[in-house]
Each structure stands twice: as C-alpha cells, then as structure tokens.
Design an enzyme around this catalytic site. Structure first.
Site, short mmCIF file in Angstrom:
data_model
loop_
_atom_site.label_atom_id
_atom_site.label_comp_id
_atom_site.label_asym_id
_atom_site.label_seq_id
_atom_site.Cartn_x
_atom_site.Cartn_y
_atom_site.Cartn_z
N ASP A 1 0.97 -1.26 -0.13
CA ASP A 1 -0.09 -0.11 0.26
C ASP A 1 0.78 1.11 -0.02
OD1 ASP A 1 0.85 0.24 2.60
OD2 ASP A 1 -1.09 -0.57 3.35
N THR B 1 1.00 -9.33 11.37
CA THR B 1 0.99 -10.11 10.15
C THR B 1 0.35 -11.50 10.78
OG1 THR B 1 2.13 -11.59 8.54
CG2 THR B 1 3.51 -10.59 10.59
N HIS C 1 6.44 -7.79 -1.17
CA HIS C 1 5.38 -8.38 -2.23
C HIS C 1 5.08 -7.23 -3.55
CE1 HIS C 1 3.84 -11.38 0.87
NE2 HIS C 1 4.85 -11.73 0.48
P1 OAD Z 1 -3.36 -11.24 7.18
O1 OAD Z 1 -4.50 -10.62 6.71
O2 OAD Z 1 -3.10 -12.49 6.56
O3 OAD Z 1 -3.08 -10.68 8.66
C1 OAD Z 1 -3.35 -9.66 9.20
C2 OAD Z 1 -2.94 -9.66 10.63
O4 OAD Z 1 -2.82 -8.37 11.34
C3 OAD Z 1 -3.73 -10.69 11.56
O5 OAD Z 1 -3.02 -11.44 12.21
C4 OAD Z 1 -4.44 -9.69 12.26
O6 OAD Z 1 -4.84 -10.38 13.89
C5 OAD Z 1 -3.58 -8.56 12.66
N1 OAD Z 1 -4.12 -7.30 12.71
C6 OAD Z 1 -5.34 -6.98 12.73
N2 OAD Z 1 -5.63 -5.65 13.07
C7 OAD Z 1 -4.45 -5.12 13.69
C8 OAD Z 1 -4.02 -4.07 14.24
N3 OAD Z 1 -4.85 -2.97 14.65
N4 OAD Z 1 -2.74 -4.14 14.63
C9 OAD Z 1 -2.08 -5.00 14.43
N5 OAD Z 1 -2.37 -6.28 13.97
C10 OAD Z 1 -3.61 -6.29 13.47
O7 OAD Z 1 -2.07 -10.27 6.32
P2 OAD Z 1 -0.56 -10.36 5.99
O8 OAD Z 1 0.04 -11.33 7.33
O9 OAD Z 1 0.14 -9.12 5.69
O10 OAD Z 1 0.10 -11.47 0.01
O11 OAD Z 1 -0.69 -11.28 5.01
C11 OAD Z 1 0.59 -11.82 4.22
C12 OAD Z 1 0.15 -11.76 2.69
O12 OAD Z 1 -1.12 -12.55 2.32
C13 OAD Z 1 -0.06 -10.44 2.12
O13 OAD Z 1 0.90 -9.65 1.72
C14 OAD Z 1 -0.73 -10.92 0.69
C15 OAD Z 1 -1.80 -11.97 1.32
O14 OAD Z 1 -2.40 -12.55 0.56
C16 OAD Z 1 0.12 -11.17 -1.36
O15 OAD Z 1 -0.77 -10.52 -1.81
C17 OAD Z 1 1.29 -11.98 -1.95
#
Ligand code: OAD
Length: 269
Positions: A121, A206, A136
């Site tokens: 983003d 994450t 990514h």
């Molecule tokens: P996810 O959507 O898998 O996970 C987001 C995490 O953020 C979860 O564990 C939530 O509990 C946490 N979360 C939510 N609100 C929050 C807050 N206010 N503060 C801190 N944490 C919070 O996202 P990613 O782990 O980034 O890949 O996903 C990894 C990849 O999966 C992405 O980059 C994307 C996706 O498919 C691609 O597009 C290649």
C-alpha cells in the site's frame, strides 16, 4: 506511573502498567545494535485498509485465485485491474496511522534499522519511512508483461482499464507478487540476511502464515535475536516469540515509543 488504556483484543480493554509490561522489552530494544521489523496488513488496519484474513479480510469476500494469480490476469485482465483500481481508491483515501509514524521515526532512532513489509500500500513511505523493503511489490507500480519495465502510476481511478505499456502496447500488470509467483530473489536474499543478522526482530500485524515472509522472524530467532510480536490475535509465530503483545499496533507502538524515548532520556540525563 499511571496506567495507559490499551486494547488487548477486539473486546478487551485493560490498564497497562507501562513500566512493568513495556519496561523489560525496552531494555532489550535499547541494548540492540541492529533492529529489524516485518510488517503485514494489520499495521494498516487502523488506517481503514482491509486485511486479507480474519472475519472482514479480503479473502472472505474475494477468491484469491480469481484475482491474484497470473492465470486470472491473463484470462480477464479487466476484472483483475478493476479490483486493483478499487483497492488503489481505498488506499488513496486513507492516511498512515500512529503505528506507521512511529516506525518512520525509528529509522532515525536506531543506528541499524530495517523495515521489511509484506504490504503493497505504500503507507510506510507516506508516513516518512525512507528505506522500506517491499517483499510483495507495490500497488502504485505497473509492470509491462513483455518488457518487464516498471513504472509508477498514481492515477485514481486509472485512466484506462486494463492499462497498456506506452512503449510496446503490451498489457501492464500490477507490480505485486501473486499466488504461485516467486518473490524477487535479491530482495528475499537481502531480507533473510538482515533478519538473521539483527539483535531484535519485530513481527507486527501479520498472520505469519504466508511464506517465505513468515520465516523471517524464525530465521532471526534461530540466529539468536529476540523476537517481539504485536498483534491483537495469536499467530503461529506466537509460541516462538520472546514477547507477544496482544494489541493493535496503532495503539501499542506509540506507547512503546514513548517509553523508549523516556528511558533513553533518563540514561543520558
Ligand atoms: P493477514 O490479513 O493475513 O493478517 C493480518 C494480521 O493483522 C492478522 O494476524 C490480524 O490479527 C492482525 N491485525 C489486525 N488488526 C491489527 C492491528 N490494528 N494491529 C496489529 N495487527 C492487526 O495479512 P498479512 O499477514 O500481511 O500477499 O498477509 C500476508 C500476505 O497474504 C499479504 O502480503 C498478501 C496476502 O495474500 C500477497 O498478496 C502476495
């Protein structure tokens, strides 16, 4: 010192005693020569950008294989670009939050500081971070599918869907990593080198399920770094983390930052 209210989960709010809970982790962070961070969609959640997993995550409503694979793109570039155009519109209308801003300041606070993100983003950069390793890709960049040239494009909405290369007329694709695609080898190599060479590794916002990113904190732990997780929910990394704070990054990072600065000042004074 008085307690500061910190949300420790979707419904739970309790008073956190800053010195007893954040104090010990501050000692470790301040002693570190080399700090590395991995961020994910959760750090942008408080800016209003949807995450991927969880109840309101994008993958609940949309099917990744129809929108985030090269096969899907070749089959229906218009559909894929419409989805990315919609996401670009959401991102453009949002602002970096307090968590992004703290991390931008930390670039100056620590002598060796690495910010690795899975996010596409661009909010870390908008908050002021200058050195961001994007695992990514970036939603504000286009890549020609023939020439592989990368161009920046900030049009919201896009002028043409699907957009085409100015030079050769081939389709442009978002410069992001899709399912089934490999990450850029040099970026990945650098990320593992930096994470396995740090003293303190943060994993922030994450779900820690997408590889190879999810292995970065583990490689840091194996090399002897302390691992600090910040996430409202537990993740597969939680058991291996030295500290896991059940908190929102936009709330917790400013508290941690304040305490780090207080302790630094105290040590100097
Ligand atoms: P996810 O959507 O898998 O996970 C987001 C995490 O953020 C979860 O564990 C939530 O509990 C946490 N979360 C939510 N609100 C929050 C807050 N206010 N503060 C801190 N944490 C919070 O996202 P990613 O782990 O980034 O890949 O996903 C990894 C990849 O999966 C992405 O980059 C994307 C996706 O498919 C691609 O597009 C290649």
């Amino acid at each position: 010192m008085g307690g500061i209210p910190v949300s420790l989960g979707p419904e739970v709010t309790r008073k956190m005693d800053v010195q007893s809970e954040v104090g010990p982790v501050c000692d470790i962070i301040l002693a570190a020569k080399n700090v590395c961070l991995l961020t994910g969609a959760g750090i942008s959640a408080e800016s209003g950008i949807p995450t991927f997993r969880g109840e309101e995550g994008l993958w609940k409503t949309y099917r990744a294989e129809q929108l985030a694979t090269f096969q899907a793109f070749i089959q229906d570039p218009k559909l894929v670009w419409e989805w990315y155009d919609w996401r670009r519109g959401i991102i453009a209308s949002k602002e970096p939050n307090a968590g992004h801003k703290v991390l931008a300041e930390w670039e100056e606070l620590f002598p060796h500081f690495t910010l690795i993100t899975q996010n596409i983003d661009g909010l870390h950069q908008r908050a002021g971070s200058k050195n961001v390793i994007e695992l990514h890709g970036n939603i504000w960049k286009h890549r020609c599918i023939d020439e592989t040239t990368i161009t920046e494009n900030h049009d919201v909405p896009l002028k043409e869907i699907p957009p085409r290369c100015d030079k050769c007329g081939a389709l442009l694709r978002p410069h992001v990593v899709w399912f089934g695609e490999s990450l850029d080898g040099s970026i990945l190599h650098k990320s593992f080198q930096l994470s396995s060479g740090c003293d303190v590794m943060f994993s922030i916002g994450t779900s820690a399920v997408v590889q190879p990113a999810a292995s970065l904190p583990l490689s840091a732990a194996e090399a002897g770094a302390k691992v600090i997780e910040i996430n409202p929910d537990p993740t597969p990394l939680t058991g291996s983390a030295d500290f896991s704070f059940r908190a929102k990054s936009g709330e917790f990072l400013p508290i941690l930052d304040k305490e780090l600065k207080r302790q630094t000042k105290q040590k100097k004074g």
